[in-house]
Design a protein around this motif. Structure first.
Motif, PDB file in Angstrom:
ATOM      1  N   SER A  66       2.240   5.699  -7.321  1.00 31.42           N
ATOM      2  CA  SER A  66       0.838   6.916  -8.246  1.00 31.42           C
ATOM      3  C   SER A  66       1.139   8.391  -8.085  1.00 31.42           C
ATOM      4  O   SER A  66       0.194   8.868  -8.244  1.00 31.42           O
ATOM      5  CB  SER A  66      -0.830   5.843  -7.498  1.00 31.42           C
ATOM      6  OG  SER A  66      -0.045   7.169  -6.314  1.00 31.42           O
ATOM      7  N   THR A 105       1.078  -0.849   0.148  1.00 29.03           N
ATOM      8  CA  THR A 105       0.123   0.011   0.176  1.00 29.03           C
ATOM      9  C   THR A 105       0.697   0.857  -0.240  1.00 29.03           C
ATOM     10  O   THR A 105       0.559   2.082  -0.533  1.00 29.03           O
ATOM     11  CB  THR A 105      -0.481  -0.119   1.036  1.00 29.03           C
ATOM     12  OG1 THR A 105      -1.707  -1.280   1.290  1.00 29.03           O
ATOM     13  CG2 THR A 105      -1.770   0.840   0.883  1.00 29.03           C
ATOM     14  N   ARG A 160      -9.011  -2.367   4.428  1.00 25.85           N
ATOM     15  CA  ARG A 160      -9.894  -3.027   3.740  1.00 25.85           C
ATOM     16  C   ARG A 160      -9.559  -4.847   3.321  1.00 25.85           C
ATOM     17  O   ARG A 160      -9.487  -6.356   3.570  1.00 25.85           O
ATOM     18  CB  ARG A 160     -10.470  -3.022   2.879  1.00 25.85           C
ATOM     19  CG  ARG A 160     -11.465  -2.225   3.328  1.00 25.85           C
ATOM     20  CD  ARG A 160     -11.957  -1.000   1.390  1.00 25.85           C
ATOM     21  NE  ARG A 160     -13.002  -0.769   2.713  1.00 25.85           N
ATOM     22  CZ  ARG A 160     -13.040   1.022   1.392  1.00 25.85           C
ATOM     23  NH1 ARG A 160     -12.847   1.229   0.168  1.00 25.85           N
ATOM     24  NH2 ARG A 160     -14.244   2.699   1.953  1.00 25.85           N
ATOM     25  N   LYS A 161      -7.912  -4.408   3.060  1.00 29.19           N
ATOM     26  CA  LYS A 161      -7.666  -5.414   2.598  1.00 29.19           C
ATOM     27  C   LYS A 161      -7.119  -6.624   3.738  1.00 29.19           C
ATOM     28  O   LYS A 161      -7.087  -8.105   3.165  1.00 29.19           O
ATOM     29  CB  LYS A 161      -5.895  -5.393   1.427  1.00 29.19           C
ATOM     30  CG  LYS A 161      -5.229  -6.604   0.859  1.00 29.19           C
ATOM     31  CD  LYS A 161      -5.736  -6.164  -0.301  1.00 29.19           C
ATOM     32  CE  LYS A 161      -5.552  -7.037  -1.578  1.00 29.19           C
ATOM     33  NZ  LYS A 161      -6.923  -7.364  -2.890  1.00 29.19           N
ATOM     34  N   SER A 215      -6.105   7.110   2.160  1.00 27.72           N
ATOM     35  CA  SER A 215      -5.410   6.180   1.265  1.00 27.72           C
ATOM     36  C   SER A 215      -5.142   4.750   1.867  1.00 27.72           C
ATOM     37  O   SER A 215      -5.434   4.025   1.667  1.00 27.72           O
ATOM     38  CB  SER A 215      -5.104   6.501   0.163  1.00 27.72           C
ATOM     39  OG  SER A 215      -4.882   5.427  -0.881  1.00 27.72           O
ATOM     40  N   THR A 267      -7.446   2.927   4.526  1.00 26.34           N
ATOM     41  CA  THR A 267      -8.374   2.393   4.190  1.00 26.34           C
ATOM     42  C   THR A 267      -8.586   1.271   3.946  1.00 26.34           C
ATOM     43  O   THR A 267      -8.529   0.252   3.467  1.00 26.34           O
ATOM     44  CB  THR A 267      -9.126   3.930   3.385  1.00 26.34           C
ATOM     45  OG1 THR A 267      -9.594   4.634   4.815  1.00 26.34           O
ATOM     46  CG2 THR A 267     -10.139   2.872   2.677  1.00 26.34           C
ATOM     47  N   TYR A 268      -7.498   1.006   2.450  1.00 24.48           N
ATOM     48  CA  TYR A 268      -7.241   0.437   1.521  1.00 24.48           C
ATOM     49  C   TYR A 268      -6.460  -0.439   2.627  1.00 24.48           C
ATOM     50  O   TYR A 268      -7.183  -1.785   2.199  1.00 24.48           O
ATOM     51  CB  TYR A 268      -5.945   0.649   0.408  1.00 24.48           C
ATOM     52  CG  TYR A 268      -5.705  -0.222  -0.322  1.00 24.48           C
ATOM     53  CD1 TYR A 268      -6.628  -0.502  -1.106  1.00 24.48           C
ATOM     54  CD2 TYR A 268      -4.813  -1.427  -0.207  1.00 24.48           C
ATOM     55  CE1 TYR A 268      -6.558  -1.852  -2.182  1.00 24.48           C
ATOM     56  CE2 TYR A 268      -3.800  -2.102  -1.211  1.00 24.48           C
ATOM     57  CZ  TYR A 268      -5.497  -2.759  -1.973  1.00 24.48           C
ATOM     58  OH  TYR A 268      -5.567  -3.249  -3.306  1.00 24.48           O
ATOM     59  N   SER A 269      -5.786  -0.448   2.999  1.00 24.70           N
ATOM     60  CA  SER A 269      -4.882  -1.955   4.396  1.00 24.70           C
ATOM     61  C   SER A 269      -6.022  -2.181   5.507  1.00 24.70           C
ATOM     62  O   SER A 269      -5.856  -3.482   5.109  1.00 24.70           O
ATOM     63  CB  SER A 269      -3.528  -1.328   4.371  1.00 24.70           C
ATOM     64  OG  SER A 269      -4.020  -0.270   5.506  1.00 24.70           O
ATOM     65  N   HIS A 284       2.565   1.316  -3.852  1.00 31.27           N
ATOM     66  CA  HIS A 284       1.498   1.941  -5.054  1.00 31.27           C
ATOM     67  C   HIS A 284       1.291   3.758  -4.286  1.00 31.27           C
ATOM     68  O   HIS A 284       1.371   4.414  -5.417  1.00 31.27           O
ATOM     69  CB  HIS A 284      -0.482   1.824  -3.776  1.00 31.27           C
ATOM     70  CG  HIS A 284      -0.950   1.886  -4.994  1.00 31.27           C
ATOM     71  ND1 HIS A 284      -0.832   1.749  -6.384  1.00 31.27           N
ATOM     72  CD2 HIS A 284      -2.311   3.390  -4.980  1.00 31.27           C
ATOM     73  CE1 HIS A 284      -2.317   2.197  -7.040  1.00 31.27           C
ATOM     74  NE2 HIS A 284      -2.923   3.248  -6.028  1.00 31.27           N
ATOM     75  N   GLN A 285       1.507   4.318  -3.025  1.00 34.94           N
ATOM     76  CA  GLN A 285       0.924   5.656  -3.043  1.00 34.94           C
ATOM     77  C   GLN A 285       2.544   6.600  -3.432  1.00 34.94           C
ATOM     78  O   GLN A 285       2.289   7.563  -4.220  1.00 34.94           O
ATOM     79  CB  GLN A 285       0.776   6.088  -1.466  1.00 34.94           C
ATOM     80  CG  GLN A 285       0.108   5.676  -0.316  1.00 34.94           C
ATOM     81  CD  GLN A 285      -0.916   6.607  -1.272  1.00 34.94           C
ATOM     82  OE1 GLN A 285      -1.603   7.232  -1.938  1.00 34.94           O
ATOM     83  NE2 GLN A 285      -2.553   5.841  -1.376  1.00 34.94           N
TER      84      GLN A 285
END
Length: 169
Positions: free
Chosen positions: A57, A50, A97-98, A90, A93-95, A53-54
């Motif tokens: 991106s 994650t 959920r995953k 971000s 939230t992403y980590s 990805h930041q």
């Protein structure tokens, strides 16, 4: 206070927060109730992907990080398109959920991360490498490893000649 209202300490953390492109920040965030979620290799790697990805991106240049069992320390330079609150929202939230979808460690009450995060803008005259060394040495100070090379959840760009994209796991 209604349960959805942020705690007073959280409001204090946000007070005066600015996102300045090109500025280097030390960011710290903690799991809810300081649960050692990242003691799990798989869950720690999800968080590390994650963070990567930041970086990829274009939100931040990730300079160094260490994922501790119950928190994260991250040294970043904010890019033009980045904003601290959005980047951290971000990541969290992403980590969450995953990791929660793996059902290995379902958090109590549905919370994964504590509300908010701590940020500190780094002065230009500070030694970024020294800050990175301090960050990645956290597992040594916590007694989780005797040598930093023995701890698997850290990285710093200076391992690969200083290229911000290099060296990230």
């Amino acid at each position: 206070m209604p349960p959805d209202d942020p705690p007073k300490g959280y409001r204090q953390l946000c007070k005066g927060r600015t996102s300045i492109p090109g500025q280097v920040y030390i960011l710290t965030t903690v799991t809810h109730l300081r649960r050692p979620v990242f003691s799990s290799l798989n869950d720690a790697r999800i968080l590390i992907r994650t963070l990567r990805h930041q970086h990829e991106s274009g939100q931040v240049d990730s300079l160094a990080f260490v994922v501790m069992p119950d928190h994260l320390h991250w040294l970043v330079a904010l890019r033009d398109s980045g904003e601290l609150s959005k980047v951290m929202r971000s990541v969290k939230t992403y980590s969450a959920r995953k990791i929660q979808s793996r059902c290995e460690m379902a958090p109590s009450g549905g919370r994964f991360w504590q509300t908010g995060f701590h940020d500190r803008a780094v002065r230009r005259e500070e030694d970024f490498r020294a800050l990175a060394r301090y960050i990645v040495a956290n597992p040594l100070r916590a007694g989780l490893a005797e040598k930093i090379g023995d701890y698997p959840h850290w990285d710093a760009v200076w391992l690969d000649g200083g290229d911000p994209a290099g060296g990230l796991v």
